[in-house]
Design an enzyme around this catalytic site. Structure first.
Site, PDB file in Angstrom:
ATOM      1  N   LYS A 104      60.124 -16.982  -3.130  1.00 27.38           N
ATOM      2  CA  LYS A 104      59.262 -16.320  -4.100  1.00 27.38           C
ATOM      3  C   LYS A 104      59.567 -16.831  -5.510  1.00 27.38           C
ATOM      4  O   LYS A 104      60.674 -17.317  -5.781  1.00 27.38           O
ATOM      5  CB  LYS A 104      59.501 -14.806  -3.993  1.00 27.38           C
ATOM      6  CG  LYS A 104      58.468 -13.924  -4.656  1.00 27.38           C
ATOM      7  CD  LYS A 104      58.727 -12.465  -4.265  1.00 27.38           C
ATOM      8  CE  LYS A 104      57.826 -11.504  -4.990  1.00 27.38           C
ATOM      9  NZ  LYS A 104      58.044 -10.107  -4.550  1.00 27.38           N
ATOM     10  N   SER A 160      53.963  -7.407  -3.885  1.00 27.06           N
ATOM     11  CA  SER A 160      53.946  -8.527  -4.796  1.00 27.06           C
ATOM     12  C   SER A 160      54.243  -9.876  -4.121  1.00 27.06           C
ATOM     13  O   SER A 160      54.084 -10.919  -4.756  1.00 27.06           O
ATOM     14  CB  SER A 160      54.993  -8.287  -5.899  1.00 27.06           C
ATOM     15  OG  SER A 160      56.310  -8.253  -5.380  1.00 27.06           O
ATOM     16  N   SER A 216      56.686  -4.343  -1.577  1.00 34.48           N
ATOM     17  CA  SER A 216      56.247  -5.717  -1.811  1.00 34.48           C
ATOM     18  C   SER A 216      56.479  -6.678  -0.657  1.00 34.48           C
ATOM     19  O   SER A 216      56.004  -7.806  -0.704  1.00 34.48           O
ATOM     20  CB  SER A 216      56.921  -6.269  -3.072  1.00 34.48           C
ATOM     21  OG  SER A 216      56.462  -5.593  -4.209  1.00 34.48           O
TER      22      SER A 216
END
Length: 443
Positions: free
Chosen positions: A69, A145, A169
């Protein structure tokens, strides 16, 4: 190895082929780079150009392609946390603990995945990179997210991608993209207790094997036969928001299957005050923006999105008493969950209240949002995940159904703190029984 063959394999299968000498790690990497490029053209999940961070060739996932990420993860690798306010030359100074463990597991990192600015949204549509598109329907989002990671894994770019979860997330994008998403128990790794660091995968066995590689062996439950487990189930959100009927139906079907497997399933859920959850989330938002405010150089407000600016303004107006009040609210909410798991072994809920949202449904750059308004909008979409970050239980989203329009529907299963063994055992059983509802596809 051909591209279509690679896209169908999970990480365990790829690692097995490499160990057996049926394919070399170099061949897998060459195919993976093509797969990442092709998938990204469809889903827009990459946060920058390729990077290469090799893993330990002795690890159980040696040769398995992987993505991280867009957060500070690996030494020397750039990160932008989804924000135009972070210069492109900023790089991580060291490996995080979870990155060090991913390396030891053998995973080969090939790139970074997109996220909403500072991770403060259940939609991944940052102005810096544009929206991550859902492989099942490009007009819909991939969740947030960790949406870039979810979109690319579901599209066949890599079998496993790093994700983290401060309010849902990992689980929210897993639900949107038909993936397996486990948030581990709080405290499994050094770092913020509410933030679960792990990954998104396409199979339960990848999740289970990677969990063992990163966190250690999953201990047997010691509960005897499965029918001794007691599970609660609910499709009613604590906030009172409506739940899509198809989402509720898939969740109820999962509960009935658990009953047939011998578990005792009852329509019950933890009791908590939703106002406490909302108050606690204000504190979590403050914690997310604090590093940006503490940076040597203040971010350019013109490069920040509207909700970030609103959160920064609120944080600057907060007193120490405000932060203590938010923490106390979180503890009150957590107490209701702790009391529930003193009596029950599992809880089954929807992961999301709705089907994957169309792009723009959660517009993080809409200046009309107040912080309260943004929280209400985000938690109306995903009201079931946040409380288990506050309370620290492990929770997993499983791809257990599809809507009539073939959109993925995730079901969340939660266990008591430290009981990932129960989640993974139940997940493996449910995955097999719902295979007809969630066929493997190459997108």
């Amino acid at each position: 190895m051909e591209l279509h063959e690679y896209a169908r394999l999970d990480g365990v299968a790829i690692a097995g082929l490499v160990r057996a000498g049926e394919v070399t790690a170099a061949e897998v990497e060459r195919v993976a780079l093509v797969a990442v490029e092709v998938a990204n053209q469809r889903v827009n999940g990459l946060a920058g150009p390729p990077v290469r961070v090799p893993g330990d060739p002795r690890g159980p996932f040696s040769g398995v392609p992987f993505l991280v990420k867009d957060v500070p993860m690996a030494a020397g690798v750039p990160f932008g946390v989804g924000s135009r306010a972070v210069p492109s030359f900023v790089v991580a100074e060291y490996d995080t603990e979870v990155m060090a463990r991913f390396r030891r597991a053998g995973l080969l990192t090939l790139g970074r995945t997109t996220m909403p600015e500072l991770g403060l949204s259940f939609a991944t549509e940052p102005r810096r990179h544009g929206p991550a598109r859902n492989p099942y329907d490009p007009s819909r989002g991939a969740g947030g997210s960790s949406g870039g990671a979810a979109a690319l894994v579901a599209a066949g770019a890599v079998p496993i991608a790093h994700a983290n979860d401060g309010a849902g997330s990992i689980r929210v994008p897993a639900s949107c993209c038909g993936l397996v998403g486990l948030k581990p128990s709080a405290g499994r790794l050094p770092g913020p207790a509410h933030l679960g660091e792990f990954a998104l995968t396409r199979t339960v066995r990848d999740t289970a094997r990677l969990f063992e590689a990163v966190y250690g062996p999953v201990l047997p439950g010691g509960d005897g036969r499965p029918e001794r487990l007691r599970a609660g189930i609910t499709t009613v959100a604590w906030s009172g928001v409506a739940v899509h009927p198809e989402v509720a139906a898939v969740t109820e079907r999962a509960g009935k299957l658990l009953e047939r497997l011998g578990l005792r399933v009852e329509p019950v859920a933890p009791r908590l005050d939703w106002d406490d959850v909302r108050a606690a989330m204000h504190g979590e938002l403050a914690a997310n923006v604090a590093p940006m405010l503490a940076a040597p150089r203040s971010p350019d407000p013109a490069k920040l999105e509207a909700v970030t600016r609103a959160v920064i303004a609120e944080v600057r107006a907060m007193s120490a008493l405000d932060l203590l009040s938010a923490a106390a609210a979180g503890e009150r909410a957590a107490r209701g969950v702790w009391e529930f798991f003193a009596e029950y072994d599992l809880l089954v809920t929807p992961t999301l209240a709705q089907l994957p949202a169309e792009h723009g449904t959660l517009d993080y750059d809409d200046p009309r949002y107040t912080v309260d308004g943004w929280l209400d909008a985000m938690l109306a979409y995903g009201p079931f995940t946040t409380v288990f970050n506050l309370a620290g239980q492990p929770a997993i989203s499983l791809p257990l159904g599809r809507s009539t329009t073939r959109l993925p529907i995730g079901v969340q299963v939660v266990a008591a703190h430290g009981r990932e063994d129960r989640l993974l055992a139940v997940a493996a059983t449910l995955e097999g029984d719902f295979a007809d509802l969630n066929p493997r596809e190459t997108h």
